[in-house]
Design a protein around this motif. Structure first.
Motif, PDB file in Angstrom:
ATOM      1  N   LYS A 134       0.934  -1.184   0.065  1.00 54.32           N
ATOM      2  CA  LYS A 134      -0.062  -0.138  -0.047  1.00 54.32           C
ATOM      3  C   LYS A 134       1.030   1.285   0.024  1.00 54.32           C
ATOM      4  CE  LYS A 134      -2.466  -1.129   3.606  1.00 54.32           C
ATOM      5  NZ  LYS A 134      -3.306  -1.115   4.591  1.00 54.32           N
ATOM      6  N   LEU A 135       1.889   1.133   0.873  1.00 51.72           N
ATOM      7  CA  LEU A 135       2.641   2.378   0.684  1.00 51.72           C
ATOM      8  C   LEU A 135       3.411   2.619  -0.177  1.00 51.72           C
ATOM      9  CD1 LEU A 135       4.266   2.019   4.484  1.00 51.72           C
ATOM     10  CD2 LEU A 135       2.198   3.145   3.761  1.00 51.72           C
ATOM     11  N   THR A 136       4.030   1.652  -1.095  1.00 51.69           N
ATOM     12  CA  THR A 136       4.844   2.041  -2.119  1.00 51.69           C
ATOM     13  C   THR A 136       3.988   2.115  -3.548  1.00 51.69           C
ATOM     14  OG1 THR A 136       4.759  -0.634  -2.562  1.00 51.69           O
ATOM     15  CG2 THR A 136       6.891   0.507  -1.746  1.00 51.69           C
ATOM     16  N   THR A 137       2.689   1.547  -3.349  1.00 57.22           N
ATOM     17  CA  THR A 137       1.614   2.249  -4.524  1.00 57.22           C
ATOM     18  C   THR A 137       1.333   3.640  -4.208  1.00 57.22           C
ATOM     19  OG1 THR A 137       0.702  -0.073  -4.396  1.00 57.22           O
ATOM     20  CG2 THR A 137      -0.584   1.623  -5.309  1.00 57.22           C
ATOM     21  N   PHE A 138       1.128   3.752  -3.141  1.00 57.81           N
ATOM     22  CA  PHE A 138       1.212   5.454  -2.731  1.00 57.81           C
ATOM     23  C   PHE A 138       2.188   6.392  -3.426  1.00 57.81           C
ATOM     24  CE2 PHE A 138       1.538   9.358  -0.308  1.00 57.81           C
ATOM     25  CZ  PHE A 138       0.333  10.044  -0.406  1.00 57.81           C
ATOM     26  N   ILE A 139       3.313   5.861  -3.074  1.00 59.65           N
ATOM     27  CA  ILE A 139       4.515   6.737  -3.471  1.00 59.65           C
ATOM     28  C   ILE A 139       4.398   6.749  -5.029  1.00 59.65           C
ATOM     29  CG2 ILE A 139       7.175   6.623  -3.505  1.00 59.65           C
ATOM     30  CD1 ILE A 139       6.988   5.242  -1.061  1.00 59.65           C
ATOM     31  N   ALA A 140       4.250   5.496  -5.688  1.00 60.14           N
ATOM     32  CA  ALA A 140       4.141   5.576  -7.118  1.00 60.14           C
ATOM     33  C   ALA A 140       3.373   6.406  -7.883  1.00 60.14           C
ATOM     34  CB  ALA A 140       4.068   4.010  -7.665  1.00 60.14           C
ATOM     35  N   PHE A 190       3.490  -1.021  11.815  1.00 57.41           N
ATOM     36  CA  PHE A 190       4.470  -0.002  11.539  1.00 57.41           C
ATOM     37  C   PHE A 190       3.736   1.109  10.255  1.00 57.41           C
ATOM     38  CE2 PHE A 190       8.524  -2.198  12.508  1.00 57.41           C
ATOM     39  CZ  PHE A 190       8.580  -1.769  13.769  1.00 57.41           C
ATOM     40  N   GLU A 191       2.762   0.127   9.586  1.00 59.61           N
ATOM     41  CA  GLU A 191       1.995   0.821   8.398  1.00 59.61           C
ATOM     42  C   GLU A 191       1.409   2.002   8.487  1.00 59.61           C
ATOM     43  OE1 GLU A 191      -0.146  -2.250   6.493  1.00 59.61           O
ATOM     44  OE2 GLU A 191       1.408  -2.509   4.898  1.00 59.61           O
ATOM     45  N   PRO A 192       0.689   2.563   9.721  1.00 61.72           N
ATOM     46  CA  PRO A 192       0.031   3.543   9.864  1.00 61.72           C
ATOM     47  C   PRO A 192       0.942   4.774  10.079  1.00 61.72           C
ATOM     48  CG  PRO A 192      -0.993   1.853  11.189  1.00 61.72           C
ATOM     49  CD  PRO A 192       0.113   1.456  10.613  1.00 61.72           C
ATOM     50  N   TYR A 193       2.126   4.703  10.934  1.00 67.56           N
ATOM     51  CA  TYR A 193       2.889   5.770  11.038  1.00 67.56           C
ATOM     52  C   TYR A 193       3.609   5.837  10.006  1.00 67.56           C
ATOM     53  CZ  TYR A 193       1.815   4.188  15.839  1.00 67.56           C
ATOM     54  OH  TYR A 193       0.950   3.747  17.118  1.00 67.56           O
ATOM     55  N   LEU A 194       4.032   4.863   9.253  1.00 68.23           N
ATOM     56  CA  LEU A 194       4.894   5.014   8.038  1.00 68.23           C
ATOM     57  C   LEU A 194       4.192   5.793   6.901  1.00 68.23           C
ATOM     58  CD1 LEU A 194       6.816   1.527   7.588  1.00 68.23           C
ATOM     59  CD2 LEU A 194       7.938   3.940   7.966  1.00 68.23           C
ATOM     60  N   SER A 195       2.770   5.560   6.786  1.00 67.12           N
ATOM     61  CA  SER A 195       1.933   6.055   6.065  1.00 67.12           C
ATOM     62  C   SER A 195       1.896   7.763   6.024  1.00 67.12           C
ATOM     63  CB  SER A 195       0.608   5.397   6.076  1.00 67.12           C
ATOM     64  OG  SER A 195      -0.428   6.183   5.272  1.00 67.12           O
ATOM     65  N   GLU A 196       2.026   8.200   7.519  1.00 67.61           N
ATOM     66  CA  GLU A 196       1.809   9.553   7.995  1.00 67.61           C
ATOM     67  C   GLU A 196       2.975  10.204   7.612  1.00 67.61           C
ATOM     68  OE1 GLU A 196       1.086  12.103  11.999  1.00 67.61           O
ATOM     69  OE2 GLU A 196       0.884   9.925  12.017  1.00 67.61           O
TER      70      GLU A 196
END
Length: 306
Positions: free
Chosen positions: A56-62, A125-131
């Motif tokens: 999800k995080l790398t998709t957001f970055i892309a 970790f995902e929620p904190y990294l997303s922020e």
């Protein structure tokens, strides 16, 4: 010379000529990739880098990336060399200052006391990294992106440099995290990371799905040779597999020698007993007993597949 022989010679000559022409055609086949317009190249590389994102995080970055193709060059290996500018998020600088917070995570669950898996840390970790990623600054990187014209069509070669440029030095961040063994706690004391799953869980949040091998653009003969070379490397060289093969070969040789020695000794004993029994007019009980054992042995061995 008979007509049949003449026909055979003509057919053989035709086959040899056809194979030679095919070989020459393969050797002299084009080494230049199909031409692309700037717009086509931009659409292709943006779509291909989007496919590399696997979380999800790398998709957001892309989705935040904007790759602009400034110049297109054509190489001699059916490759297209794109000089690009990439507007992306500065992932490295956005997350690096907070690594101590992530790496100081407790290795056990508070409610059950069980050791957390890498997946548990990833979900934590995902929620904190997303922020942090959402608040990352935008930067512009210059990079070179390679496309290869293969039998399957155009293929993106996402090497480390271009991937780092497109994803805001994400690979460098993951490499740094993978190498870290300790962190600085809130009391400014250096402490060891409680579990290697902490590092793994962090990296799993930012994983990319990419082929690190350079695409094969060679002709049929070249691909055949390259595939043979890869298979040989994978089956014999990679992970020192040849050592296992030679170890097994040495064990096989020792077993074979031992089996030969045992077979010769047993064969000599059986032959001696049988010959002695057959040549004795009135064999005594012990000889008859051993002869019966030898006959049973021969029956079993002859009836056993190799």
């Amino acid at each position: 010379m008979s007509k049949k022989k003449i026909l055979w010679l003509v057919a053989t000559a035709a086959i040899v000529i056809a194979l030679s022409l095919c070989l020459i055609w393969q050797i002299n086949s084009s080494t230049k990739a199909a031409e692309l317009t700037q717009n086509e190249a931009e659409i292709f590389v943006n779509e291909e880098f989007d496919k590399i994102a696997s979380t999800k995080l790398t998709t957001f970055i892309a989705q935040q990336n904007e790759i602009t193709v400034n110049k297109i060059n054509y190489g001699s290996e059916k490759d297209i060399i794109l000089s690009c500018s990439v507007a992306t998020l500065n992932i490295y600088d956005a997350i690096k200052p907070y690594l101590n917070t992530f790496l100081s995570a407790k290795a056990k669950k508070e409610d059950s006391g069980m050791v957390k898996s890498a997946l548990n840390f990833k979900l934590e970790f995902e929620p904190y990294l997303s922020e942090l990623i959402s608040n990352a600054d935008r930067i512009t990187n210059e990079c070179t992106i390679y496309l290869y014209d293969t039998e399957r069509g155009l293929v993106l070669y996402a090497d480390d440099k271009s991937t780092n440029a497109v994803f805001g030095n994400l690979l460098t961040l993951c490499e740094d995290v993978s190498a870290i063994k300790s962190y600085i706690g809130a009391d400014l004391v250096e402490k060891e990371i409680e579990s290697p799953n902490v590092n793994k869980g962090f990296i799993q949040c930012l994983e990319l799905r990419r082929d690190i091998h350079k695409p094969d653009t060679s002709n049929y003969i070249g691909r055949l040779y390259n595939n043979l070379k890869k298979d040989f490397y994978r089956n014999f060289i990679e992970h020192d597999r040849y050592k296992t093969i030679f170890t097994g070969l040495w064990v096989t040789i020792k077993l074979t020698v031992c089996a030969l020695i045992i077979g010769i000794v047993l064969g000599f004993i059986v032959a001696f007993v049988r010959c002695t029994y057959l040549k004795t007019t009135k064999p005594f009980f012990v000889l008859r007993f051993f002869d019966s054992i030898c006959q049973i042995y021969l029956t079993v061995i002859r009836g056993t597949p190799v």
